[in-house]
Write an enzyme that holds these catalytic residues in place. Sequence first.
Site, PDB file in Angstrom:
ATOM      1  N   LEU A   1       3.176   4.431  -0.301  1.00  0.00           N
ATOM      2  CA  LEU A   1       4.437   4.711  -0.999  1.00  0.00           C
ATOM      3  C   LEU A   1       5.075   3.433  -1.521  1.00  0.00           C
ATOM      4  O   LEU A   1       5.655   3.414  -2.606  1.00  0.00           O
ATOM      5  CB  LEU A   1       5.406   5.427  -0.052  1.00  0.00           C
ATOM      6  CG  LEU A   1       4.924   6.732   0.589  1.00  0.00           C
ATOM      7  CD1 LEU A   1       6.005   7.300   1.503  1.00  0.00           C
ATOM      8  CD2 LEU A   1       4.517   7.749  -0.462  1.00  0.00           C
TER       9      LEU A   1
ATOM     10  N   SER B   1       0.834  -1.196   0.000  1.00  0.00           N
ATOM     11  CA  SER B   1       0.000   0.000   0.000  1.00  0.00           C
ATOM     12  C   SER B   1       0.872   1.250   0.000  1.00  0.00           C
ATOM     13  O   SER B   1       2.084   1.181   0.226  1.00  0.00           O
ATOM     14  CB  SER B   1      -0.927   0.020   1.228  1.00  0.00           C
ATOM     15  OG  SER B   1      -0.171   0.123   2.424  1.00  0.00           O
TER      16      SER B   1
ATOM     17  N   PHE C   1       1.807  13.299   2.317  1.00  0.00           N
ATOM     18  CA  PHE C   1       1.495  12.529   1.108  1.00  0.00           C
ATOM     19  C   PHE C   1       0.161  11.818   1.252  1.00  0.00           C
ATOM     20  O   PHE C   1      -0.294  11.514   2.364  1.00  0.00           O
ATOM     21  CB  PHE C   1       2.606  11.501   0.834  1.00  0.00           C
ATOM     22  CG  PHE C   1       3.688  12.020  -0.065  1.00  0.00           C
ATOM     23  CD1 PHE C   1       3.865  11.503  -1.336  1.00  0.00           C
ATOM     24  CD2 PHE C   1       4.523  13.036   0.357  1.00  0.00           C
ATOM     25  CE1 PHE C   1       4.858  11.983  -2.183  1.00  0.00           C
ATOM     26  CE2 PHE C   1       5.518  13.531  -0.469  1.00  0.00           C
ATOM     27  CZ  PHE C   1       5.680  12.999  -1.745  1.00  0.00           C
TER      28      PHE C   1
ATOM     29  N   THR D   1      -1.508   8.912   1.546  1.00  0.00           N
ATOM     30  CA  THR D   1      -1.252   7.525   1.925  1.00  0.00           C
ATOM     31  C   THR D   1      -2.470   6.983   2.667  1.00  0.00           C
ATOM     32  O   THR D   1      -3.365   7.751   3.034  1.00  0.00           O
ATOM     33  CB  THR D   1      -0.015   7.442   2.837  1.00  0.00           C
ATOM     34  OG1 THR D   1      -0.288   8.187   4.040  1.00  0.00           O
ATOM     35  CG2 THR D   1       1.216   8.020   2.154  1.00  0.00           C
TER      36      THR D   1
ATOM     37  N   ASP E   1       7.487  -9.468   8.847  1.00  0.00           N
ATOM     38  CA  ASP E   1       7.645  -8.283   9.691  1.00  0.00           C
ATOM     39  C   ASP E   1       9.083  -7.806   9.557  1.00  0.00           C
ATOM     40  O   ASP E   1      10.025  -8.600   9.704  1.00  0.00           O
ATOM     41  CB  ASP E   1       7.335  -8.671  11.147  1.00  0.00           C
ATOM     42  CG  ASP E   1       7.341  -7.509  12.108  1.00  0.00           C
ATOM     43  OD1 ASP E   1       8.121  -6.559  11.901  1.00  0.00           O
ATOM     44  OD2 ASP E   1       6.578  -7.556  13.085  1.00  0.00           O
ATOM     45  N   VAL E   2       9.267  -6.514   9.292  1.00  0.00           N
ATOM     46  CA  VAL E   2      10.627  -6.002   9.081  1.00  0.00           C
ATOM     47  C   VAL E   2      11.497  -6.122  10.319  1.00  0.00           C
ATOM     48  O   VAL E   2      12.728  -6.073  10.221  1.00  0.00           O
ATOM     49  CB  VAL E   2      10.605  -4.530   8.607  1.00  0.00           C
ATOM     50  CG1 VAL E   2      10.005  -4.420   7.221  1.00  0.00           C
ATOM     51  CG2 VAL E   2       9.871  -3.636   9.602  1.00  0.00           C
TER      52      VAL E   2
ATOM     53  N   ASP F   1       5.590  -7.382   3.215  1.00  0.00           N
ATOM     54  CA  ASP F   1       4.571  -6.692   3.998  1.00  0.00           C
ATOM     55  C   ASP F   1       3.960  -7.705   4.951  1.00  0.00           C
ATOM     56  O   ASP F   1       4.212  -8.905   4.852  1.00  0.00           O
ATOM     57  CB  ASP F   1       3.507  -6.069   3.090  1.00  0.00           C
ATOM     58  CG  ASP F   1       2.926  -4.786   3.677  1.00  0.00           C
ATOM     59  OD1 ASP F   1       2.703  -4.758   4.911  1.00  0.00           O
ATOM     60  OD2 ASP F   1       2.696  -3.827   2.924  1.00  0.00           O
TER      61      ASP F   1
ATOM     62  N   TYR G   1       7.954   9.496  16.571  1.00  0.00           N
ATOM     63  CA  TYR G   1       8.053   9.403  15.110  1.00  0.00           C
ATOM     64  C   TYR G   1       9.233  10.215  14.583  1.00  0.00           C
ATOM     65  O   TYR G   1      10.030   9.729  13.774  1.00  0.00           O
ATOM     66  CB  TYR G   1       6.744   9.893  14.487  1.00  0.00           C
ATOM     67  CG  TYR G   1       6.699   9.797  12.980  1.00  0.00           C
ATOM     68  CD1 TYR G   1       6.633   8.561  12.345  1.00  0.00           C
ATOM     69  CD2 TYR G   1       6.708  10.947  12.190  1.00  0.00           C
ATOM     70  CE1 TYR G   1       6.589   8.467  10.965  1.00  0.00           C
ATOM     71  CE2 TYR G   1       6.657  10.868  10.813  1.00  0.00           C
ATOM     72  CZ  TYR G   1       6.603   9.624  10.199  1.00  0.00           C
ATOM     73  OH  TYR G   1       6.562   9.539   8.820  1.00  0.00           O
TER      74      TYR G   1
END
Length: 253
Positions: free
Chosen positions: A17, A15, A192, A194, A59-60, A36, A159
């Site tokens: 970017l 999804s 953006f 998103t 999962d990253v 993803d 963040y």
Amino acid sequence: MEPQGKIALVTGGASGLGLATCTRLVDAGAKVIMLDLEASNGHDVATALGGGTVFAPGDVTSEEDVRRAVELADAAGGLSMVVNCAGVVMGKRLVGRKGPIPLQDFERVIRINLLGTVNIMRLAAAAMLQNGADGEERGVIINTASVAAFDGQIGQTAYAASKAAIAGLTLPAARELAESRIRVMSIAPGTFETPMMAGMSAELQASLGAQVPHPNRMGKPAEYAELALHIINNPMLNGETIRLDGAIRMAPR
């Protein structure tokens, strides 16, 4: 680096970017491994994209999941390009009405946005070292920072910290990997369109877009993807974080 015929790993590719980047890379002739979460619609997205796109659920922050995705790239011909788009946003003050921010909430943002990115970088770079140099280079790694890294708003402490770290590691990582002919770049998007933004009211979205000097709107994921492709194609882009923001400078709130 010419993407035609090469293998790319894109995180958060189902999804926003990430999806726009997958689409642009497939159009450019690359084969994409899309990493993803299992709960995403990655299977359907990969099928729709075609071009040999492979969905790698994971999962990253998981070494096992990332290794599996990198191995898929190796099996397909060797990993040459990485674009890290996976991430989360959280709006919480350090001290709110209910007291201090729970440390685990702050930690979650750092773990996904920063450690998840580093997890991808270290395993992807190790795989790229096995590539023969294609002209001047073996690989390109592109990370996603944010304008919040430089002018984060109230409530964006976690963040902003995670994204400032992405910007901060770009140059030293590029310097380290230069001897191996691997480039490292970061993109710092502004506001953006998103899925995160889609959950906001139309009025709020219009307000955010109106804060962008020119063009006077929110950015489109395809514009992020176009910059990512340009970075891949341009061998002199290395060790820098590029703001992609229409000249916006975020107000405190």
